[in-house]
Write a protein that holds these residues in place. Structure first.
Motif, PDB file in Angstrom:
ATOM      1  N   GLU A   6      -1.077   5.235  -0.779  1.00 23.41           N
ATOM      2  CA  GLU A   6      -0.474   5.739   0.452  1.00 23.41           C
ATOM      3  C   GLU A   6       0.968   5.249   0.574  1.00 23.41           C
ATOM      4  O   GLU A   6       1.330   4.201   0.061  1.00 23.41           O
ATOM      5  CB  GLU A   6      -1.246   5.265   1.688  1.00 23.41           C
ATOM      6  CG  GLU A   6      -2.690   5.678   1.743  1.00 23.41           C
ATOM      7  CD  GLU A   6      -3.624   4.507   1.692  1.00 23.41           C
ATOM      8  OE1 GLU A   6      -4.753   4.608   2.199  1.00 23.41           O
ATOM      9  OE2 GLU A   6      -3.221   3.474   1.124  1.00 23.41           O
ATOM     10  N   CYS A  22      -0.403  10.529   0.488  1.00 20.49           N
ATOM     11  CA  CYS A  22      -1.457   9.921  -0.320  1.00 20.49           C
ATOM     12  C   CYS A  22      -1.456  10.620  -1.672  1.00 20.49           C
ATOM     13  O   CYS A  22      -1.805  11.801  -1.761  1.00 20.49           O
ATOM     14  CB  CYS A  22      -2.808  10.074   0.358  1.00 20.49           C
ATOM     15  SG  CYS A  22      -4.209   9.497  -0.628  1.00 20.49           S
ATOM     16  N   TRP A  36      -7.850  11.361   6.247  1.00 17.00           N
ATOM     17  CA  TRP A  36      -7.202  10.154   6.748  1.00 17.00           C
ATOM     18  C   TRP A  36      -8.121   9.495   7.773  1.00 17.00           C
ATOM     19  O   TRP A  36      -8.646  10.171   8.673  1.00 17.00           O
ATOM     20  CB  TRP A  36      -5.862  10.487   7.399  1.00 17.00           C
ATOM     21  CG  TRP A  36      -4.824  10.943   6.429  1.00 17.00           C
ATOM     22  CD1 TRP A  36      -4.499  12.227   6.115  1.00 17.00           C
ATOM     23  CD2 TRP A  36      -3.977  10.103   5.639  1.00 17.00           C
ATOM     24  NE1 TRP A  36      -3.504  12.242   5.180  1.00 17.00           N
ATOM     25  CE2 TRP A  36      -3.159  10.961   4.877  1.00 17.00           C
ATOM     26  CE3 TRP A  36      -3.809   8.725   5.511  1.00 17.00           C
ATOM     27  CZ2 TRP A  36      -2.194  10.473   3.983  1.00 17.00           C
ATOM     28  CZ3 TRP A  36      -2.852   8.251   4.638  1.00 17.00           C
ATOM     29  CH2 TRP A  36      -2.061   9.115   3.884  1.00 17.00           C
ATOM     30  N   ARG A  38      -8.385   5.748  10.244  1.00 18.36           N
ATOM     31  CA  ARG A  38      -7.569   4.652  10.764  1.00 18.36           C
ATOM     32  C   ARG A  38      -8.442   3.604  11.419  1.00 18.36           C
ATOM     33  O   ARG A  38      -9.526   3.898  11.906  1.00 18.36           O
ATOM     34  CB  ARG A  38      -6.520   5.164  11.748  1.00 18.36           C
ATOM     35  CG  ARG A  38      -7.065   5.701  13.079  1.00 18.36           C
ATOM     36  CD  ARG A  38      -5.930   6.288  13.899  1.00 18.36           C
ATOM     37  NE  ARG A  38      -6.400   6.802  15.181  1.00 18.36           N
ATOM     38  CZ  ARG A  38      -5.632   7.474  16.030  1.00 18.36           C
ATOM     39  NH1 ARG A  38      -4.361   7.726  15.733  1.00 18.36           N
ATOM     40  NH2 ARG A  38      -6.131   7.886  17.181  1.00 18.36           N
ATOM     41  N   LEU A  80      -0.022  13.584   6.024  1.00 21.44           N
ATOM     42  CA  LEU A  80      -0.361  13.607   7.445  1.00 21.44           C
ATOM     43  C   LEU A  80       0.944  13.534   8.224  1.00 21.44           C
ATOM     44  O   LEU A  80       1.606  12.497   8.233  1.00 21.44           O
ATOM     45  CB  LEU A  80      -1.267  12.435   7.831  1.00 21.44           C
ATOM     46  CG  LEU A  80      -1.757  12.450   9.287  1.00 21.44           C
ATOM     47  CD1 LEU A  80      -2.738  13.615   9.496  1.00 21.44           C
ATOM     48  CD2 LEU A  80      -2.436  11.128   9.643  1.00 21.44           C
ATOM     49  N   TYR A  93      -3.807   2.987   8.461  1.00 25.97           N
ATOM     50  CA  TYR A  93      -4.261   4.318   8.071  1.00 25.97           C
ATOM     51  C   TYR A  93      -4.662   4.305   6.590  1.00 25.97           C
ATOM     52  O   TYR A  93      -3.892   3.857   5.731  1.00 25.97           O
ATOM     53  CB  TYR A  93      -3.164   5.349   8.306  1.00 25.97           C
ATOM     54  CG  TYR A  93      -2.996   5.701   9.771  1.00 25.97           C
ATOM     55  CD1 TYR A  93      -2.480   4.775  10.673  1.00 25.97           C
ATOM     56  CD2 TYR A  93      -3.361   6.947  10.257  1.00 25.97           C
ATOM     57  CE1 TYR A  93      -2.337   5.078  12.022  1.00 25.97           C
ATOM     58  CE2 TYR A  93      -3.222   7.270  11.601  1.00 25.97           C
ATOM     59  CZ  TYR A  93      -2.710   6.332  12.475  1.00 25.97           C
ATOM     60  OH  TYR A  93      -2.575   6.641  13.804  1.00 25.97           O
ATOM     61  N   CYS A  95      -6.241   6.594   3.314  1.00 26.32           N
ATOM     62  CA  CYS A  95      -6.579   7.909   2.803  1.00 26.32           C
ATOM     63  C   CYS A  95      -7.877   7.826   2.018  1.00 26.32           C
ATOM     64  O   CYS A  95      -8.229   6.782   1.457  1.00 26.32           O
ATOM     65  CB  CYS A  95      -5.449   8.507   1.966  1.00 26.32           C
ATOM     66  SG  CYS A  95      -5.202   7.787   0.347  1.00 26.32           S
TER      67      CYS A  95
END
Length: 121
Positions: A6, A22, A36, A38, A80, A93, A95
């Motif tokens: 990422e 990513c 994604w 988080r 994203l 975050y 991926c």
């Protein structure tokens, strides 16, 4: 060896934008769903957005109309785009991708190392 890397996290003021990337590398026969997730401090890991190989997308209610997920299948990269960021978007975050490394055998789940997004008020 499959790797997800990422990039694009950082510090931004509320109302600002960031784009996360990513990149998938290694032995790849096919990539199915990508997404994604988080995790905010002290909270569980939550899905933010997901996208299939065909381009169908799914978003958490909290990010609809603000975040856009998309992918470049030729480059094995997912993005994203995050607009109108809020302090509550602050999190690490990650991926995710479901990848079939070879033609034979089933797919496996892979994760990136995470990138910090911090939104100041």
């Amino acid at each position: 060896q499959v790797q997800l890397v990422e990039s694009g996290g950082g510090l931004v003021q509320a109302g600002g934008s960031l784009r996360l990337s990513c990149a998938v590398s290694g032995s790849i026969f096919s990539i199915n769903v990508m997404g994604w997730y988080r995790q905010a401090p002290g909270k569980q890991l939550d899905l933010v957005a997901a996208i299939t190989s065909g381009g169908s997308t799914n978003y958490a209610d909290s990010v609809k109309d603000r975040f856009t997920i998309y992918r470049d299948n030729a480059e094995n990269t997912m993005y994203l785009q995050m607009n109108s960021l809020k302090p509550e978007d602050t999190a690490i975050y990650y991926c995710y991708a479901r990848i079939r490394p070879t033609r034979i055998g089933g797919p496996n789940d892979y994760w990136g190392q995470g990138t910090q997004v911090t939104v100041s008020s």
